[in-house]
Design a protein around this motif. Structure first.
Motif, short mmCIF file in Angstrom:
data_model
loop_
_atom_site.label_atom_id
_atom_site.label_comp_id
_atom_site.label_asym_id
_atom_site.label_seq_id
_atom_site.Cartn_x
_atom_site.Cartn_y
_atom_site.Cartn_z
N LEU A 195 -1.83 35.34 2.58
CA LEU A 195 -2.96 36.21 2.82
C LEU A 195 -4.05 35.43 3.53
N GLY A 196 -4.32 35.81 4.75
CA GLY A 196 -5.37 35.16 5.52
C GLY A 196 -6.10 36.20 6.34
N THR A 197 -6.38 35.89 7.61
CA THR A 197 -6.98 36.87 8.50
C THR A 197 -6.11 38.11 8.56
N MET B 240 0.85 -1.19 0.00
CA MET B 240 0.00 0.00 0.00
C MET B 240 0.88 1.24 0.00
N ALA B 241 0.53 2.24 -0.80
CA ALA B 241 1.35 3.43 -0.96
C ALA B 241 1.35 4.26 0.32
N ALA B 242 2.50 4.86 0.61
CA ALA B 242 2.65 5.69 1.81
C ALA B 242 1.98 7.04 1.61
N HIS B 243 1.33 7.53 2.65
CA HIS B 243 0.71 8.85 2.64
C HIS B 243 1.15 9.63 3.88
N LEU B 244 1.03 10.96 3.79
CA LEU B 244 1.34 11.85 4.89
C LEU B 244 0.09 12.64 5.24
N LEU B 245 -0.17 12.77 6.53
CA LEU B 245 -1.30 13.55 7.01
C LEU B 245 -0.77 14.86 7.57
N ALA B 246 -1.33 15.98 7.12
CA ALA B 246 -0.87 17.28 7.58
C ALA B 246 -2.03 18.06 8.16
N ILE B 247 -1.81 18.65 9.33
CA ILE B 247 -2.81 19.45 10.05
C ILE B 247 -2.35 20.90 10.03
N ASP B 248 -3.25 21.79 9.66
CA ASP B 248 -2.96 23.22 9.72
C ASP B 248 -3.96 23.85 10.67
N GLN B 249 -3.52 24.14 11.89
CA GLN B 249 -4.39 24.70 12.90
C GLN B 249 -4.32 26.23 12.82
N GLY B 250 -5.35 26.87 12.26
CA GLY B 250 -5.34 28.30 12.04
C GLY B 250 -6.26 29.05 12.97
N THR B 251 -6.40 30.34 12.72
CA THR B 251 -7.20 31.21 13.58
C THR B 251 -8.68 30.94 13.43
N SER B 252 -9.17 30.81 12.21
CA SER B 252 -10.60 30.67 11.99
C SER B 252 -11.04 29.23 11.75
N ALA B 253 -10.09 28.33 11.52
CA ALA B 253 -10.44 26.93 11.25
C ALA B 253 -9.21 26.06 11.39
N THR B 254 -9.45 24.77 11.57
CA THR B 254 -8.39 23.77 11.48
C THR B 254 -8.61 22.98 10.20
N LYS B 255 -7.56 22.84 9.40
CA LYS B 255 -7.65 22.11 8.14
C LYS B 255 -6.77 20.87 8.23
N CYS B 256 -7.13 19.87 7.47
CA CYS B 256 -6.34 18.65 7.42
C CYS B 256 -6.29 18.17 5.98
N ILE B 257 -5.11 17.77 5.53
CA ILE B 257 -4.98 17.23 4.18
C ILE B 257 -4.22 15.91 4.22
N LEU B 258 -4.45 15.11 3.19
CA LEU B 258 -3.74 13.84 3.01
C LEU B 258 -2.96 13.96 1.71
#
Length: 485
Positions: A260-262, A1-19
């Motif tokens: 460019l964000g908040t 099975m192919a390797a993946h990386l999980l990344a969390i971006d905890q920001g001011t207005s939201a928390t995002k997660c990508i694979l």
């Protein structure tokens, strides 16, 4: 099975997660929104427990899109400067989290300020003495919750930025990443360690602070985030703006990016020991294994926040506000968003918000257009300071939600007098920390990392609505009025 990386971006207005898969391609994405609390004018708080829960929610929603995927490592990027105090034993917060936007410590800053203190703080921390940074916030929190510093000195409590808080919730007791630590104003930017003089100045005992680590390594296990992550290590931690620069491939001085964000962060690597414009901050970008790398940065307090404020004033959705701003002309109206003072290159906490150039014909559309223009003007002010400090800035790299706006791109290119490079992927902070985690996990080496495809395109300035020189002059006059005090 192919390797993946999980990344969390905890920001001011939201928390995002990508694979991210082994080719660097994002295959899943999820977002969990967050609240801000405004108990008094100028006070901006968040709930640390809500932040932790948002991380779990974003991770769960992201992994649900790719069930059974093999995750070999986790990366975490976080909002910066926001400060909180928690128990080391279980990671539970004992204070509110004071946002980087919070201005309750202006009076404390004024009491501490002398030319000698300002010089000492800038020389050691690389940062101006300003309420945005964590040191004043931590001093305020301790005065409110532990005035005798008994718990702080006992070692039972820990304090710091969001990265350290999340790592403690994952079981890594008392550690923080060096780039985030450099934003506290308690770290010596030249030594990469807590500075005794700064700790004494702000009244923060060393026993309260976490241990400083490089940006890559084995920080913790991700078990508490999701059952599918049992035994998966957290391999990288970065501050969000720093991670965005890493994702752009800005590994050398002269490559400047604006997130460019908040607010907004304009950042470029710099050679250690060089002189720089006094309106810029000297910070540690990251330590990817070869020692701390320094960067220059200009911090803008209100970018997307300006458009959100205008949308609230006119009681319209943010998307509609942005659409109107993009199709409209300001007709000479100038809006300086000094809601809580002005950041770089002015660093003026006494500056106020100001609207100038109003006429009877100026309505909602002109004000919204002026709000969008204010983002471009502020970035251009910082780039002008960068030009005096970093040689060879040929392009400006952009990321963040507002960077997808064609009108804003035109203005940024015109006001900075150079092409801007638009990144098609808005999740640059998460992508950057995924890149670093993949480097640590052996998914790719540095050469393969540099060769990863980046969805970028150059944008040249279109025809501005009015002459650039006139627009910039009008802005400079408005800023000068906003700073009269």
């Amino acid at each position: 099975m192919a390797a993946h990386l999980l990344a969390i971006d905890q920001g001011t207005s939201a928390t995002k997660c990508i694979l991210v898969d082994a080719s660097g391609r994002m295959v899943a994405k999820a977002t969990a929104p967050l609240s801000e609390y405004l108990p008094q004018p100028g006070w901006v708080e968040q709930d640390a427990e809500e932040i932790w829960q948002s991380v779990q929610q974003a991770v769960d929603a992201c992994l649900a899109q790719q069930p059974g995927v093999q995750v070999v490592g986790v990366g975490i990027s976080t909002q910066r400067e926001s400060a909180v105090v928690w128990r080391r034993s279980d990671g539970r917060a004992v204070t509110p989290l004071l946002s980087w936007q919070d201005q309750r410590t202006v009076a404390l800053r004024d009491r501490l300020h002398t030319d000698a203190v300002e010089s000492m703080v800038r020389t050691r921390s690389g940062l101006p003495l300003d309420p945005m940074f964590s040191a004043l916030k931590l001093g305020w929190l301790l005065d409110a919750f532990d005035p005798q510093r008994q718990m702080a000195r006992s070692g039972q409590w820990c304090a710091g930025t969001v990265d350290a808080y999340l790592l403690n919730r994952l079981g890594a007791e008392g550690v923080t990443e060096v780039g985030n630590a450099s934003r506290t104003q308690l770290l010596n930017v030249h030594t990469g360690d807590w500075d005794t003089g700064l700790l004494e100045l702000f009244g923060v005992p060393r026993q309260l602070l976490p241990r400083v680590l490089p940006s890559r390594g084995h920080f913790a296990q991700a078990d508490a985030l999701h059952p599918a992550l049992r035994g998966v290590p957290v391999l990288s931690v970065m501050a969000d703006s720093h991670a965005a620069l890493f994702a752009h491939g800005g590994f050398a001085p002269g490559q400047v990016k604006a997130t460019l964000g908040t607010g907004s962060s304009v950042m470029a690597l710099t050679h250690s020991g060089g002189a720089h414009h006094p309106g810029l901050c000297l910070t540690i970008a990251w330590d990817a294994g070869q020692g701390p790398v320094q960067a220059l940065e200009g911090n803008i307090r209100a970018a997307g926040a300006t458009l959100r404020w205008l949308a609230d004033v006119f009681e319209i959705p943010l998307d509609e506000a942005l659409d109107i701003a993009s199709r409209s002309d300001s007709h000479g109206v100038c809006l300086v968003p000094g809601f809580n003072g002005l950041g770089a290159p002015w660093w003026d906490t006494q500056a106020t918000g100001l609207v100038s150039g109003l006429t009877l014909s100026a309505g909602k559309s002109a004000l919204l257009a002026a709000g969008l223009e204010s983002i471009a003007h502020q970035v251009a002010d910082v780039v002008a300071a960068m030009d005096q400090s970093v040689a060879g800035i040929h392009k400006l790299y952009l990321d963040g939600g507002p960077s997808r706006n064609p009108r804003l791109l035109d203005m940024l290119s015109a006001y900075t007098a150079r092409p801007v490079v638009q990144c098609a992927d808005p999740e640059l902070s998460a992508l950057g920390v995924a890149h670093l985690a993949g480097l640590q996990a052996g998914v790719w080496d540095i050469a393969a990392l540099q060769a990863l495809p980046r969805q970028q395109s150059d944008v040249l300035a279109g025809t501005p609505a009015e002459p650039v020189a006139l627009s910039r002059q009008r802005w400079a006059l408005a800023v000068a009025r906003a700073r009269l005090h």
